[in-house]
Design a protein around this motif. Sequence first.
Motif, short mmCIF file in Angstrom:
data_model
loop_
_atom_site.label_atom_id
_atom_site.label_comp_id
_atom_site.label_asym_id
_atom_site.label_seq_id
_atom_site.Cartn_x
_atom_site.Cartn_y
_atom_site.Cartn_z
N PRO A 52 0.85 -1.19 0.00
CA PRO A 52 0.00 0.00 0.00
C PRO A 52 0.88 1.25 0.00
O PRO A 52 1.96 1.24 0.57
N GLU A 53 0.44 2.29 -0.67
CA GLU A 53 1.27 3.48 -0.78
C GLU A 53 1.70 3.98 0.59
O GLU A 53 0.97 3.90 1.57
N GLY A 54 2.92 4.52 0.64
CA GLY A 54 3.43 5.04 1.91
C GLY A 54 4.92 5.32 1.83
O GLY A 54 5.63 4.73 1.02
N GLY A 55 5.38 6.26 2.64
CA GLY A 55 6.80 6.59 2.67
C GLY A 55 7.31 7.21 1.39
O GLY A 55 8.50 7.15 1.08
N GLY A 56 6.40 7.80 0.61
CA GLY A 56 6.79 8.38 -0.68
C GLY A 56 6.75 7.39 -1.82
O GLY A 56 6.97 7.76 -2.97
N GLN A 57 6.47 6.12 -1.52
CA GLN A 57 6.42 5.09 -2.56
C GLN A 57 4.98 4.83 -2.97
O GLN A 57 4.12 4.59 -2.12
N PRO A 58 4.68 4.86 -4.27
CA PRO A 58 3.32 4.55 -4.73
C PRO A 58 2.94 3.10 -4.46
O PRO A 58 3.80 2.26 -4.20
N ASP A 59 1.67 2.81 -4.55
CA ASP A 59 1.18 1.46 -4.29
C ASP A 59 1.47 0.52 -5.45
O ASP A 59 1.71 0.94 -6.58
N ASP A 60 1.44 -0.78 -5.14
CA ASP A 60 1.69 -1.81 -6.14
C ASP A 60 0.49 -2.04 -7.04
O ASP A 60 -0.63 -1.60 -6.75
N ASP A 104 10.78 -1.84 -10.14
CA ASP A 104 11.13 -0.46 -10.45
C ASP A 104 11.04 0.40 -9.18
O ASP A 104 11.94 1.19 -8.89
N HIS A 105 9.97 0.23 -8.42
CA HIS A 105 9.81 1.00 -7.19
C HIS A 105 10.88 0.64 -6.17
O HIS A 105 11.40 1.52 -5.46
N MET A 106 11.23 -0.63 -6.08
CA MET A 106 12.29 -1.04 -5.16
C MET A 106 13.62 -0.39 -5.53
O MET A 106 14.35 0.12 -4.67
N LYS A 134 7.07 8.74 -12.76
CA LYS A 134 6.84 7.61 -13.65
C LYS A 134 8.09 7.26 -14.46
O LYS A 134 8.32 6.10 -14.78
N THR A 135 8.90 8.27 -14.79
CA THR A 135 10.11 7.99 -15.56
C THR A 135 11.37 8.53 -14.88
O THR A 135 12.44 7.96 -15.01
N ARG A 245 15.68 2.00 -15.16
CA ARG A 245 15.31 3.29 -15.74
C ARG A 245 16.47 3.92 -16.51
O ARG A 245 16.25 4.69 -17.44
N VAL A 246 17.70 3.61 -16.11
CA VAL A 246 18.86 4.10 -16.86
C VAL A 246 18.86 3.48 -18.26
O VAL A 246 19.06 4.16 -19.27
#
Length: 413
Positions: A52-60, A104-106, A134-135, A245-246
């Motif tokens: 679940p979203e939190g700590g600045g990280q979006p949800d899965d 990607d979020h990790m 997103k990018t 992302r690189v």
Amino acid sequence: MPFACQDNSYIKAFSTSVVAVSEAKCKVPNQEGKDEIIQGYEVILNDTILFPEGGGQPDDRGTINGIPVLRVTRRGADAVHFIKSPLKIEDNADLVVDWKHRFDHMQQHSGQHLITAIVDHKFGFPTTSWDLGKTVSFIELDTPTLTPQQIKEVENECNEKIRAGTKVIVHVTEVGSKLLENVRARGLPDDHVGSVRIVEIEGVDSNMCCGTHVKTLSDLMCVKLLSAEKGKKGKTNLYFLVGDRVLDYIDRRYPEEKSMTKLVKCGPSQHVEAVDRTIKQLKQVQKTSLTLLRELAVLEAKNLTQEAKENKYIRLHRKEGNNEYMNIIANELKDVTDSFLFLTVGDEKGEGLFLFSGNDKILSAIQKPVCDAIKGKGAIKNARMQGKASNMKGCKGAEDIVKLFIREQGLSS
């Protein structure tokens, strides 16, 4: 207790059971990226691998029994999954995480911890917030500037830690624990319950965090710091890419670089110089063109002077003209005639600009029907109506409207 996704962020599939289901509405981004309210169901599970979203990280993102999960939010100690199809309490729930999205979020989140820690340790600039875009992501630093040399030093040290395969260790403790005394933290949410997680980058940083992270910095692959730009209230935004992302960035930019090489006929190292030279040449051409257009407008007005004295209606179109061109003609003719002018510039079959010049009685009467004919918008000011038209094909119909009105009002010569 932490969710299964926090205990082991690498779990891609998981089975659990449904604890609660309720009808609900939820704001969900559509394909255009705009939020729309959708009717569906909130589902609480016994445990979850969908963060679940939190700590600045979006949800899965992922699925429950094949049903897409559109949002995951935290409510106290529960993760609330929003889906469009109902489930029943005590149903078995087979979860599958969207691994590309999760990993990607990790990468970005662990990379943010690493960059933040090194910037703080090296230069004493704390991070006040961050955004996982997103990018491209960025951290907001409490400093008005960050020099190119400082950026390079941070990037080099980040990548040294990655090459060393530095471990990332998650500790679970309780509120009040001594482990929390020396960690970086912005405080717990007001509705926090249960245990507390500490994410440690071995020998680099310890930070209180609820997000999903890699087990070793080698999974980050690399960090690229793109730029430092002026932020809000004397702060600086440091933009960065981590890991895949690189590679994605290179995949997007390399074809563009090849196309640019063909266009400017020189190698990448000379692109900026070539484009700068072309822009200067273009500006000179535009300046010359504008001068010629102004001179042409004056000549056009002189050629129309006699016709304007003899006729009550003058029509002129020039594809390459602009608003200034039309205004010059109208200004040159206003003292020698009271004729009605209909001037247009642009594509005769598409969009263009128009100018009507005449007495206010005519302009007010024709404004709506003429604008309807050319699908335009125009305002009346100083005995002129001008604006933009999206259907220049309608000019013939507009002319007929004007000519008819002139005849009906007995204004013909």
